[in-house]
Design a protein around this motif. Structure first.
Motif, PDB file in Angstrom:
ATOM      1  N   TRP A 131      -6.230 -46.957  22.005  1.00 35.40           N
ATOM      2  CA  TRP A 131      -7.084 -47.638  21.018  1.00 35.40           C
ATOM      3  C   TRP A 131      -7.611 -46.641  19.988  1.00 35.40           C
ATOM      4  O   TRP A 131      -7.594 -46.919  18.775  1.00 35.40           O
ATOM      5  CB  TRP A 131      -8.237 -48.321  21.744  1.00 35.40           C
ATOM      6  CG  TRP A 131      -9.300 -48.881  20.859  1.00 35.40           C
ATOM      7  CD1 TRP A 131      -9.315 -50.098  20.252  1.00 35.40           C
ATOM      8  CD2 TRP A 131     -10.526 -48.236  20.483  1.00 35.40           C
ATOM      9  NE1 TRP A 131     -10.465 -50.256  19.512  1.00 35.40           N
ATOM     10  CE2 TRP A 131     -11.229 -49.126  19.641  1.00 35.40           C
ATOM     11  CE3 TRP A 131     -11.101 -47.003  20.776  1.00 35.40           C
ATOM     12  CZ2 TRP A 131     -12.469 -48.812  19.094  1.00 35.40           C
ATOM     13  CZ3 TRP A 131     -12.342 -46.685  20.234  1.00 35.40           C
ATOM     14  CH2 TRP A 131     -13.003 -47.586  19.403  1.00 35.40           C
ATOM     15  N   ASP A 134      -4.616 -44.969  17.919  1.00 38.05           N
ATOM     16  CA  ASP A 134      -3.977 -45.879  16.968  1.00 38.05           C
ATOM     17  C   ASP A 134      -4.769 -46.014  15.676  1.00 38.05           C
ATOM     18  O   ASP A 134      -4.278 -46.612  14.702  1.00 38.05           O
ATOM     19  CB  ASP A 134      -3.828 -47.278  17.583  1.00 38.05           C
ATOM     20  CG  ASP A 134      -2.878 -47.283  18.772  1.00 38.05           C
ATOM     21  OD1 ASP A 134      -2.247 -46.237  19.024  1.00 38.05           O
ATOM     22  OD2 ASP A 134      -2.787 -48.312  19.457  1.00 38.05           O
ATOM     23  N   ARG A 135      -5.982 -45.474  15.641  1.00 43.70           N
ATOM     24  CA  ARG A 135      -6.859 -45.664  14.484  1.00 43.70           C
ATOM     25  C   ARG A 135      -7.314 -44.370  13.833  1.00 43.70           C
ATOM     26  O   ARG A 135      -7.701 -44.370  12.660  1.00 43.70           O
ATOM     27  CB  ARG A 135      -8.093 -46.467  14.919  1.00 43.70           C
ATOM     28  CG  ARG A 135      -7.774 -47.912  15.296  1.00 43.70           C
ATOM     29  CD  ARG A 135      -8.890 -48.572  16.096  1.00 43.70           C
ATOM     30  NE  ARG A 135      -8.634 -50.006  16.283  1.00 43.70           N
ATOM     31  CZ  ARG A 135      -7.830 -50.505  17.221  1.00 43.70           C
ATOM     32  NH1 ARG A 135      -7.218 -49.685  18.068  1.00 43.70           N
ATOM     33  NH2 ARG A 135      -7.648 -51.813  17.322  1.00 43.70           N
ATOM     34  N   LEU A 136      -7.291 -43.262  14.567  1.00 42.87           N
ATOM     35  CA  LEU A 136      -7.831 -42.000  14.075  1.00 42.87           C
ATOM     36  C   LEU A 136      -6.787 -40.899  14.222  1.00 42.87           C
ATOM     37  O   LEU A 136      -6.023 -40.878  15.198  1.00 42.87           O
ATOM     38  CB  LEU A 136      -9.086 -41.621  14.874  1.00 42.87           C
ATOM     39  CG  LEU A 136     -10.255 -42.623  14.832  1.00 42.87           C
ATOM     40  CD1 LEU A 136     -11.303 -42.224  15.863  1.00 42.87           C
ATOM     41  CD2 LEU A 136     -10.851 -42.702  13.451  1.00 42.87           C
ATOM     42  N   GLY A 139      -6.144 -43.537   9.798  1.00 45.46           N
ATOM     43  CA  GLY A 139      -5.512 -44.788  10.186  1.00 45.46           C
ATOM     44  C   GLY A 139      -4.691 -44.716  11.448  1.00 45.46           C
ATOM     45  O   GLY A 139      -4.116 -45.712  11.889  1.00 45.46           O
ATOM     46  N   GLY A 140      -4.615 -43.539  12.087  1.00 46.99           N
ATOM     47  CA  GLY A 140      -3.994 -43.412  13.389  1.00 46.99           C
ATOM     48  C   GLY A 140      -2.491 -43.239  13.373  1.00 46.99           C
ATOM     49  O   GLY A 140      -1.825 -43.361  12.349  1.00 46.99           O
ATOM     50  N   HIS A 343       0.064 -49.583   4.834  1.00 44.87           N
ATOM     51  CA  HIS A 343      -0.313 -48.388   5.597  1.00 44.87           C
ATOM     52  C   HIS A 343       0.647 -47.231   5.318  1.00 44.87           C
ATOM     53  O   HIS A 343       1.548 -46.953   6.109  1.00 44.87           O
ATOM     54  CB  HIS A 343      -0.311 -48.701   7.088  1.00 44.87           C
ATOM     55  CG  HIS A 343      -1.079 -47.732   7.930  1.00 44.87           C
ATOM     56  ND1 HIS A 343      -0.790 -46.393   7.980  1.00 44.87           N
ATOM     57  CD2 HIS A 343      -2.153 -47.909   8.747  1.00 44.87           C
ATOM     58  CE1 HIS A 343      -1.627 -45.795   8.796  1.00 44.87           C
ATOM     59  NE2 HIS A 343      -2.469 -46.695   9.276  1.00 44.87           N
ATOM     60  N   TYR A 397       1.854 -50.829  14.259  1.00 41.13           N
ATOM     61  CA  TYR A 397       0.431 -51.178  14.201  1.00 41.13           C
ATOM     62  C   TYR A 397       0.229 -52.649  14.538  1.00 41.13           C
ATOM     63  O   TYR A 397       0.726 -53.537  13.842  1.00 41.13           O
ATOM     64  CB  TYR A 397      -0.130 -50.857  12.814  1.00 41.13           C
ATOM     65  CG  TYR A 397      -0.114 -49.379  12.506  1.00 41.13           C
ATOM     66  CD1 TYR A 397      -1.184 -48.572  12.829  1.00 41.13           C
ATOM     67  CD2 TYR A 397       1.008 -48.785  11.922  1.00 41.13           C
ATOM     68  CE1 TYR A 397      -1.167 -47.202  12.572  1.00 41.13           C
ATOM     69  CE2 TYR A 397       1.050 -47.425  11.664  1.00 41.13           C
ATOM     70  CZ  TYR A 397      -0.044 -46.643  11.992  1.00 41.13           C
ATOM     71  OH  TYR A 397      -0.002 -45.296  11.750  1.00 41.13           O
ATOM     72  N   GLU A 399      -2.260 -54.862  14.362  1.00 37.49           N
ATOM     73  CA  GLU A 399      -2.942 -55.790  13.461  1.00 37.49           C
ATOM     74  C   GLU A 399      -2.057 -56.210  12.294  1.00 37.49           C
ATOM     75  O   GLU A 399      -2.042 -57.385  11.905  1.00 37.49           O
ATOM     76  CB  GLU A 399      -4.236 -55.168  12.939  1.00 37.49           C
ATOM     77  CG  GLU A 399      -5.052 -56.099  12.076  1.00 37.49           C
ATOM     78  CD  GLU A 399      -6.362 -55.479  11.614  1.00 37.49           C
ATOM     79  OE1 GLU A 399      -7.097 -56.154  10.878  1.00 37.49           O
ATOM     80  OE2 GLU A 399      -6.642 -54.318  11.988  1.00 37.49           O
TER      81      GLU A 399
END
Length: 524
Positions: A131, A134-136, A139-140, A343, A397, A399
């Motif tokens: 989690w 995937d974001r950092l 945007g991971g 992205h 990703y 989302e």
């Protein structure tokens, strides 16, 4: 005997155990990388989780962090070795950054190993780690998720219930239960009993259930509506950093291949498609500012006579930016709806802190312009099909892909350009992600790649057709257009947040309990 000698042997044994754990962690991380494409030995993902769980059990948090980091670095170096095209320093640097997340997880595994029900909390921590990763930062970077090693395993159907995070949790839970089993056996032997505790039996049955439950998840593959598609893989002059070659070369490859398809259709050798799909960067020039590029695309689309999804590099709002777009091109009216990649890849498609970093890392100057991010989903009408377009790495990703389905995409299209990384294993890893997305959303997935691998994937994750890398080829298929939503579509990111927060809360409880124990020890 000299003073201090009696203490040296235990000290050496302690150092030896520390180095042994370090070596085993590095070995386990290396081995787990072979669970992923292009090797695809998915059971190694379970063994890797079990190994790290056992190595961190009962350790201090800082030792657990070290073991997690040592596990992570070789894991990512092997997994991301395809980045060697850019440079091995990039492979090692990115691997070290990603391994920091596993270091944090290692500390959490050590902390929660002292709690009751620790296999559950440990499995949750794998979701927590993914989690965050995937974001950092920027945007991971989701590469290396356990779910992506299990896109053709008994765990795969679970994606239709809770997406990639649920698959990761099930794999991790099997791994932590596998680690728990020998500990329970040892405990029973020390207690002098030949009968396994009921908790051990329950844990084994749970692991078996996690493996088998996927077979009970229905994954429908048919639909009332279908569409005939042609996926054009025009190929590039040469793979690598300079895949674009001369201007118009890649565009001519795709236009020429489409025109040959049109000739085959006219001669009755091939059924006429309803739509045609070109890959990302199929036009290496902006058709809206370059008349020659516009004319070449229009000529090819008119030849085949059906709406075509064209991947093109389009000028951005200023001279410093460019857009990576999928454009619906009609044979009568020309360009229409478009989708801009949301992205962009940091350091590949844009350079963070460009003015500062470019002075230090001159290689970054090769990224001449930053990709301008889009803001909307890739749901567009392509002839009779309402598609959900995602571009290249966006398939990793959750989302982005989920939004295209929930906003009306009836078939998923992945436009990609892997020409930089041909024959390095990267394309196979991205293909695996697309297979998982098919099951997760109950949609056919169409991969259009400039130089491979292009593929047609059915809603149950089966690769129905595929090309080889560096071939010029056209795939023809009839695919279902589906409207129904899976459970994963409806619950969205809910399961991921629940599992990730569960891991964090377990760490908090374990840290608080440890603090209370130390405080009580000081008082006594």
């Amino acid at each position: 005997m000299a003073e201090g000698k009696p203490d040296e042997a235990p000290e050496r044994r302690g150092r030896g155990a520390w180095w042994a754990r370090t070596g085993l962690a590095a070995l386990a991380g290396t081995v787990m990388a072979f669970a992923f494409p292009p090797y695809d030995v998915w059971p190694l993902s379970i063994l890797g989780v079990a190994a790290l769980t056992l190595l961190t059990r009962g350790r201090r948090a800082r030792h657990g962090a070290w073991l997690g980091f040592v596990f992570g670095v070789p894991f990512f170096v092997v997994l991301l070795s395809w980045l060697r095209v850019v440079g091995w320093d990039g492979v090692v640097g990115l691997s070290a950054i990603e391994a920091l997340f596993l270091a944090l997880m290692g500390a959490g595994l050590a902390l929660t190993s002292k709690l009751r029900g620790w296999p559950l909390w440990a499995a949750m921590l794998w979701v927590t780690q993914e989690w965050a990763r995937d974001r950092l930062p920027f945007g991971g970077f989701p590469w290396g998720r356990l779910a992506f090693a299990n896109t053709a395993s008994p765990f795969t159907p679970l994606a239709a219930l809770g997406g990639a995070p649920l698959v990761t949790f099930a794999v991790a839970a099997c791994g932590t239960l596998l680690a728990w089993a020998p500990l329970c056996v040892l405990r029973a032997r020390r207690a002098g009993t030949a009968v396994l505790p009921w908790r051990t039996v329950a844990g084994g049955l749970t692991a078996v259930a996690l493996v088998l439950i996927g077979y009970a998840v229905p994954v429908p593959t048919t639909a009332a509506d279908t569409v005939r598609v042609a996926i054009v893989q025009g190929n590039v002059d040469r793979p690598g950093m300079d895949f674009l070659g001369r201007p118009m070369l890649v565009l001519n490859n795709h236009a020429g291949t489409t025109e040959r398809l049109a000739a085959d259709v006219a001669a009755g050798r091939t059924p006429k498609p309803d739509v045609v799909i070109w890959p990302e960067n199929a036009s290496d020039l902006d058709p809206f500012t370059d008349p020659a590029a516009y004319a070449r695309i229009d000529q090819a689309v008119k030849a085949i006579g059906v709406p075509t999804l064209v991947g093109a590099l389009v000028d951005g709002p200023d001279q410093q930016h460019v857009r990576n777009e999928g454009i619906v091109w009609d044979p009568s009216s020309g360009p229409g709806e478009s989708y801009t990649k949301q992205h962009p890849v940091p350091f590949g498609e844009y350079v963070p802190f460009r003015s500062e970093l470019s002075k230090v890392i001159t290689r970054l100057q090769r990224v001449a312009r930053d990709f301008y991010p889009g803001t909307g989903s890739g749901v567009m009408h392509l002839g009779p099909a309402r598609i959900g377009d995602v571009i290249c790495f966006e398939v990793a990703y959750d989302e982005i892909v989920r939004d295209t389905v929930n906003q009306g995409g009836r078939v998923l299209v992945v436009q990609t350009n892997n020409a930089t990384y041909n024959r390095t294993g990267q394309t196979e890893q991205q293909l695996a992600m697309s297979r998982l997305r098919a099951v997760e959303h109950g949609r056919a997935v169409l991969i259009a790649a400039t130089s491979g691998v292009s593929a047609v994937i059915t809603p149950d994750g089966e690769v129905q057709q595929r090309t080889e890398e560096l071939d010029q080829e056209v795939l023809n298929a009839v695919v279902p257009l589906r409207d129904s939503q899976t459970v994963a579509d409806k619950v969205g990111a809910g399961p991921e947040w629940v599992l990730a927060l569960g891991g964090l809360l377990a760490c908090g409880v374990a840290a608080a309990a440890g603090w209370q124990r130390r405080r009580a020890a000081k008082r006594s």
